[in-house]
Design a protein around this motif. Structure first.
Motif, short mmCIF file in Angstrom:
data_model
loop_
_atom_site.label_atom_id
_atom_site.label_comp_id
_atom_site.label_asym_id
_atom_site.label_seq_id
_atom_site.Cartn_x
_atom_site.Cartn_y
_atom_site.Cartn_z
N GLY A 38 0.64 -1.19 -0.03
CA GLY A 38 0.03 -0.15 0.03
C GLY A 38 0.87 1.18 -0.04
N LYS A 39 0.16 2.43 -0.23
CA LYS A 39 0.89 3.71 -0.16
C LYS A 39 0.15 4.63 0.72
N GLU A 93 6.67 12.08 7.48
CA GLU A 93 7.55 11.17 6.94
C GLU A 93 7.16 9.84 6.07
N LEU A 94 5.92 9.39 6.89
CA LEU A 94 5.39 8.34 6.44
C LEU A 94 4.88 8.44 5.07
N ALA A 95 4.46 9.54 4.61
CA ALA A 95 3.75 9.72 3.38
C ALA A 95 4.60 9.52 2.02
N ASP A 96 3.94 8.77 0.99
CA ASP A 96 4.58 8.55 -0.13
C ASP A 96 4.29 9.90 -1.07
N LYS A 97 3.13 10.44 -0.80
CA LYS A 97 2.80 11.83 -1.42
C LYS A 97 1.78 12.59 -0.55
N VAL A 119 9.48 19.72 -2.55
CA VAL A 119 8.53 20.00 -3.60
C VAL A 119 8.05 18.37 -4.22
N GLU A 120 9.22 17.29 -4.26
CA GLU A 120 8.84 15.88 -4.92
C GLU A 120 7.64 15.53 -4.11
N LYS A 121 7.66 15.60 -2.93
CA LYS A 121 6.77 14.78 -2.02
C LYS A 121 5.28 15.29 -2.34
N ILE A 122 5.12 16.62 -2.62
CA ILE A 122 3.78 17.35 -2.82
C ILE A 122 2.92 16.68 -4.19
N LYS A 123 2.15 16.12 -4.24
CA LYS A 123 1.37 15.73 -5.56
C LYS A 123 0.34 16.88 -6.19
N ALA A 124 -0.38 17.44 -5.25
CA ALA A 124 -1.63 18.32 -5.63
C ALA A 124 -2.00 19.25 -4.65
N ILE A 172 -2.92 7.97 -8.45
CA ILE A 172 -2.64 6.70 -8.86
C ILE A 172 -1.48 6.38 -9.79
N GLU A 173 -1.48 7.34 -10.78
CA GLU A 173 -0.50 7.14 -11.77
C GLU A 173 0.79 7.31 -11.26
N CYS A 174 0.94 8.05 -10.02
CA CYS A 174 2.50 8.30 -9.71
C CYS A 174 2.84 7.49 -8.36
N LEU A 175 1.89 6.65 -7.99
CA LEU A 175 2.19 5.81 -6.76
C LEU A 175 2.62 4.51 -7.01
#
Ligand SMILES: Nc1ncnc2c1ncn2[C@@H]1O[C@H](COP(=O)(O)OP(=O)(O)OP(=O)(O)O)[C@@H](O)[C@H]1O
Ligand SMILES: [Mg+2]
Length: 241
Positions: A2-3, A132-136, A160-165, A238-241
Protein backbone atom coordinates in the motif's frame (compact mmCIF):
# COMPACT_ATOMS: atom_id res chain seq x y z
CA UNK A 1 2.22 -2.91 -1.01
CA UNK A 2 0.00 0.00 0.00
CA UNK A 3 0.82 3.68 -0.29
CA UNK A 4 0.34 6.53 2.14
CA UNK A 5 -1.09 9.92 1.25
CA UNK A 6 -1.12 12.67 3.87
CA UNK A 7 -3.53 15.59 3.51
CA UNK A 8 -1.74 18.55 5.03
CA UNK A 9 -1.94 22.28 5.53
CA UNK A 10 -0.85 24.16 8.63
CA UNK A 11 -3.93 26.33 8.28
CA UNK A 12 -7.16 25.32 10.02
CA UNK A 13 -10.51 24.94 8.29
CA UNK A 14 -9.25 24.61 4.71
CA UNK A 15 -11.04 21.28 4.26
CA UNK A 16 -8.40 18.68 5.15
CA UNK A 17 -10.84 16.33 6.85
CA UNK A 18 -13.52 16.88 4.23
CA UNK A 19 -11.08 16.26 1.38
CA UNK A 20 -9.58 13.16 3.00
CA UNK A 21 -13.03 11.60 3.10
CA UNK A 22 -14.04 12.63 -0.45
CA UNK A 23 -10.74 11.45 -1.90
CA UNK A 24 -10.77 8.23 0.09
CA UNK A 25 -14.31 7.46 -1.09
CA UNK A 26 -13.28 8.29 -4.68
CA UNK A 27 -10.51 5.68 -4.61
CA UNK A 28 -12.91 2.95 -3.51
CA UNK A 29 -15.00 3.59 -6.63
CA UNK A 30 -12.06 3.07 -8.99
CA UNK A 31 -10.85 -0.25 -10.30
CA UNK A 32 -7.34 -1.56 -9.92
CA UNK A 33 -5.55 -3.02 -12.94
CA UNK A 34 -6.61 -6.51 -11.88
CA UNK A 35 -10.28 -5.44 -11.86
CA UNK A 36 -10.68 -5.46 -8.07
CA UNK A 37 -11.45 -2.43 -5.91
CA UNK A 38 -9.05 -0.36 -3.86
CA UNK A 39 -9.23 -1.00 -0.15
CA UNK A 40 -8.79 2.33 1.61
CA UNK A 41 -8.05 3.24 5.22
CA UNK A 42 -8.46 6.74 6.64
CA UNK A 43 -6.40 7.78 9.65
CA UNK A 44 -6.20 11.10 11.43
CA UNK A 45 -4.05 13.11 13.79
CA UNK A 46 -7.17 14.96 14.92
CA UNK A 47 -8.88 13.66 18.03
CA UNK A 48 -12.04 15.54 17.01
CA UNK A 49 -12.58 12.73 14.50
CA UNK A 50 -14.55 14.97 12.16
CA UNK A 51 -14.51 12.26 9.51
CA UNK A 52 -16.95 10.21 11.57
CA UNK A 53 -19.44 13.07 11.52
CA UNK A 54 -18.79 13.93 7.87
CA UNK A 55 -19.43 10.34 6.82
CA UNK A 56 -22.57 9.94 8.93
CA UNK A 57 -20.92 7.42 11.25
CA UNK A 58 -21.01 9.61 14.35
CA UNK A 59 -23.65 7.45 16.02
CA UNK A 60 -20.98 4.85 16.73
CA UNK A 61 -20.31 5.20 20.43
CA UNK A 62 -17.78 2.57 21.33
CA UNK A 63 -14.79 2.05 19.19
CA UNK A 64 -11.17 1.16 19.41
CA UNK A 65 -8.70 3.87 18.48
CA UNK A 66 -5.37 4.26 16.75
CA UNK A 67 -3.76 4.23 20.19
CA UNK A 68 -5.26 0.80 20.89
CA UNK A 69 -3.90 -0.44 17.57
CA UNK A 70 -0.41 0.86 18.30
CA UNK A 71 -0.53 -0.70 21.78
CA UNK A 72 -2.00 -4.11 20.95
CA UNK A 73 -1.35 -4.55 17.24
CA UNK A 74 -5.04 -5.29 16.75
CA UNK A 75 -6.82 -3.06 14.27
CA UNK A 76 -10.52 -2.43 14.87
CA UNK A 77 -11.37 -0.18 11.98
CA UNK A 78 -14.84 1.28 11.44
CA UNK A 79 -16.36 0.54 8.05
CA UNK A 80 -17.78 3.83 6.78
CA UNK A 81 -18.44 2.80 3.15
CA UNK A 82 -17.78 -0.29 1.08
CA UNK A 83 -13.97 -0.76 1.07
CA UNK A 84 -13.54 2.46 3.08
CA UNK A 85 -12.46 2.25 6.71
CA UNK A 86 -11.64 4.70 9.47
CA UNK A 87 -9.66 4.46 12.68
CA UNK A 88 -10.39 7.25 15.19
CA UNK A 89 -7.86 8.89 17.47
CA UNK A 90 -8.39 9.54 21.17
CA UNK A 91 -5.55 11.81 22.25
CA UNK A 92 -3.50 14.55 20.73
CA UNK A 93 -0.31 14.35 22.70
CA UNK A 94 2.12 11.50 22.37
CA UNK A 95 5.35 10.29 23.89
CA UNK A 96 8.46 9.73 21.83
CA UNK A 97 8.10 5.99 22.35
CA UNK A 98 4.52 6.02 21.12
CA UNK A 99 5.53 7.96 18.04
CA UNK A 100 8.23 5.44 17.18
CA UNK A 101 5.80 2.57 17.58
CA UNK A 102 3.17 4.45 15.60
CA UNK A 103 5.36 4.67 12.53
CA UNK A 104 6.16 0.96 12.55
CA UNK A 105 2.50 0.10 13.13
CA UNK A 106 1.24 2.26 10.28
CA UNK A 107 3.86 0.82 7.92
CA UNK A 108 2.46 -2.64 8.67
CA UNK A 109 -0.99 -1.55 7.52
CA UNK A 110 0.35 -1.26 3.98
CA UNK A 111 0.10 -5.04 3.73
CA UNK A 112 -3.63 -4.89 4.22
CA UNK A 113 -4.64 -1.64 2.53
CA UNK A 114 -3.95 -0.36 -0.97
CA UNK A 115 -4.17 3.23 0.15
CA UNK A 116 -3.90 4.88 3.54
CA UNK A 117 -5.02 8.49 3.65
CA UNK A 118 -4.11 10.59 6.66
CA UNK A 119 -6.09 13.63 7.71
CA UNK A 120 -3.81 16.03 9.58
CA UNK A 121 -4.33 19.01 11.87
CA UNK A 122 -2.56 22.38 11.77
CA UNK A 123 0.40 21.81 14.08
CA UNK A 124 0.93 18.64 16.00
CA UNK A 125 3.90 16.46 16.74
CA UNK A 126 2.56 13.28 15.15
CA UNK A 127 1.92 15.16 11.91
CA UNK A 128 5.67 15.16 11.45
CA UNK A 129 5.56 11.37 11.48
CA UNK A 130 2.64 11.31 9.07
CA UNK A 131 4.58 13.54 6.70
CA UNK A 132 7.60 11.29 6.90
CA UNK A 133 5.46 8.20 6.35
CA UNK A 134 3.72 9.73 3.33
CA UNK A 135 4.54 8.67 -0.20
CA UNK A 136 2.71 11.76 -1.38
CA UNK A 137 1.18 14.86 0.17
CA UNK A 138 -1.97 16.64 -0.93
CA UNK A 139 -2.61 20.22 0.14
CA UNK A 140 -6.05 21.79 0.32
CA UNK A 141 -5.77 25.56 0.58
CA UNK A 142 -7.50 28.91 0.66
CA UNK A 143 -6.53 31.40 -2.00
CA UNK A 144 -5.35 34.11 0.35
CA UNK A 145 -2.00 35.62 1.10
CA UNK A 146 -1.37 34.08 4.50
CA UNK A 147 -2.29 30.56 3.38
CA UNK A 148 -0.21 30.86 0.20
CA UNK A 149 2.79 31.86 2.27
CA UNK A 150 2.10 28.84 4.46
CA UNK A 151 2.17 26.62 1.37
CA UNK A 152 5.54 28.00 0.36
CA UNK A 153 6.87 27.11 3.83
CA UNK A 154 5.33 23.66 3.66
CA UNK A 155 6.94 23.08 0.26
CA UNK A 156 10.31 23.94 1.79
CA UNK A 157 9.68 21.73 4.80
CA UNK A 158 8.51 18.57 3.07
CA UNK A 159 10.21 18.99 -0.31
CA UNK A 160 8.51 19.71 -3.60
CA UNK A 161 8.88 16.11 -4.86
CA UNK A 162 6.65 14.78 -2.13
CA UNK A 163 3.75 17.09 -2.90
CA UNK A 164 1.43 15.78 -5.59
CA UNK A 165 -1.54 18.13 -5.66
CA UNK A 166 -2.76 21.47 -4.36
CA UNK A 167 -6.50 21.97 -4.20
CA UNK A 168 -7.88 25.46 -3.64
CA UNK A 169 -11.01 24.87 -1.55
CA UNK A 170 -13.85 26.94 -0.09
CA UNK A 171 -13.21 29.32 -2.94
CA UNK A 172 -15.18 32.53 -3.18
CA UNK A 173 -14.75 34.53 -6.33
CA UNK A 174 -12.66 37.67 -5.90
CA UNK A 175 -10.08 39.55 -7.95
CA UNK A 176 -7.43 38.99 -5.31
CA UNK A 177 -8.25 35.29 -5.05
CA UNK A 178 -8.03 34.87 -8.81
CA UNK A 179 -4.70 36.74 -8.90
CA UNK A 180 -3.44 34.45 -6.13
CA UNK A 181 -4.53 31.41 -8.16
CA UNK A 182 -2.60 32.59 -11.21
CA UNK A 183 0.44 33.33 -9.11
CA UNK A 184 0.28 29.87 -7.58
CA UNK A 185 -0.06 28.36 -11.05
CA UNK A 186 3.09 30.13 -12.20
CA UNK A 187 5.01 29.10 -9.09
CA UNK A 188 4.04 25.46 -9.61
CA UNK A 189 4.85 25.40 -13.29
CA UNK A 190 7.42 22.68 -13.96
CA UNK A 191 7.31 21.27 -10.42
CA UNK A 192 5.10 18.28 -11.22
CA UNK A 193 2.57 19.46 -8.64
CA UNK A 194 -0.97 19.32 -9.95
CA UNK A 195 -3.01 22.45 -9.22
CA UNK A 196 -6.74 21.77 -9.54
CA UNK A 197 -9.51 24.16 -10.41
CA UNK A 198 -10.81 25.79 -7.24
CA UNK A 199 -13.59 24.02 -5.33
CA UNK A 200 -16.24 26.56 -4.42
CA UNK A 201 -17.50 27.29 -0.95
CA UNK A 202 -20.73 25.50 -1.66
CA UNK A 203 -24.13 25.22 -0.01
CA UNK A 204 -24.54 21.77 -1.57
CA UNK A 205 -21.33 20.53 0.03
CA UNK A 206 -22.49 22.02 3.32
CA UNK A 207 -25.85 20.24 3.09
CA UNK A 208 -24.28 16.91 2.16
CA UNK A 209 -21.97 17.23 5.17
CA UNK A 210 -24.89 17.93 7.44
CA UNK A 211 -26.52 14.73 6.15
CA UNK A 212 -23.32 12.71 6.63
CA UNK A 213 -22.95 12.20 2.87
CA UNK A 214 -20.01 12.52 0.52
CA UNK A 215 -20.12 13.94 -2.99
CA UNK A 216 -20.20 10.32 -4.20
CA UNK A 217 -23.36 9.53 -2.25
CA UNK A 218 -25.59 11.73 -4.41
CA UNK A 219 -26.72 11.72 -8.02
CA UNK A 220 -27.24 15.48 -8.02
CA UNK A 221 -25.82 17.11 -11.15
CA UNK A 222 -24.73 20.05 -9.00
CA UNK A 223 -21.86 18.10 -7.46
CA UNK A 224 -20.43 16.93 -10.78
CA UNK A 225 -17.94 19.80 -10.96
CA UNK A 226 -16.55 18.75 -7.56
CA UNK A 227 -16.53 15.07 -8.48
CA UNK A 228 -14.48 15.85 -11.61
CA UNK A 229 -11.85 17.72 -9.57
CA UNK A 230 -11.51 15.04 -6.89
CA UNK A 231 -11.52 12.26 -9.48
CA UNK A 232 -8.66 13.93 -11.35
CA UNK A 233 -6.64 14.19 -8.14
CA UNK A 234 -7.28 10.50 -7.45
CA UNK A 235 -6.10 9.58 -10.97
CA UNK A 236 -2.98 11.77 -10.67
CA UNK A 237 -2.12 10.02 -7.42
CA UNK A 238 -2.70 6.54 -8.78
CA UNK A 239 -0.50 7.26 -11.75
CA UNK A 240 2.46 8.39 -9.64
CA UNK A 241 2.19 5.87 -6.80
N1 LIG B 1 -16.02 23.35 -0.44
C1 LIG B 1 -16.70 23.48 0.69
N2 LIG B 1 -17.92 24.08 0.70
C2 LIG B 1 -18.61 24.22 1.84
N3 LIG B 1 -18.19 23.80 3.04
C3 LIG B 1 -16.99 23.22 3.11
C4 LIG B 1 -16.19 23.01 1.95
N4 LIG B 1 -15.05 22.38 2.34
C5 LIG B 1 -15.13 22.21 3.66
N5 LIG B 1 -16.28 22.72 4.14
C6 LIG B 1 -16.70 22.86 5.55
O1 LIG B 1 -15.76 23.70 6.15
C7 LIG B 1 -15.46 23.29 7.47
C8 LIG B 1 -13.97 23.02 7.58
O2 LIG B 1 -13.66 21.85 6.83
P1 LIG B 1 -12.74 20.73 7.47
O3 LIG B 1 -13.19 20.41 8.84
O4 LIG B 1 -12.62 19.64 6.49
O5 LIG B 1 -11.39 21.58 7.52
P2 LIG B 1 -10.01 21.14 8.23
O6 LIG B 1 -8.92 21.71 7.41
O7 LIG B 1 -10.01 19.68 8.46
O8 LIG B 1 -10.13 21.92 9.61
P3 LIG B 1 -9.24 21.67 10.94
O9 LIG B 1 -7.94 22.35 10.69
O10 LIG B 1 -10.04 22.32 12.00
O11 LIG B 1 -9.09 20.21 11.12
C9 LIG B 1 -16.30 22.09 7.75
O12 LIG B 1 -17.44 22.48 8.45
C10 LIG B 1 -16.66 21.59 6.38
O13 LIG B 1 -17.91 21.03 6.44
MG1 LIG C 1 -9.84 18.60 10.22
Amino acid sequence: MGKIITIKNNKGGVGKSWLTLQLGHAFTLLEKEDGTSYKVLLLTSDSQNNILTFSGADNIKFYKTLEDFVRTGELNEIRIRENLFYVPLKNSNFSKRFREKLKISVEKLKDEYDLILIDSVPVLNIDQDFIELADKIVIPTYLDKATSEGIARLMDEVGVEKIKAIIPNRYMRSKKGDAMYNELKETLDGTGIYLTDPIKQSGIIHNLLEDGKTIWDTKSKDVEEFQVIIYQVAMELIECL
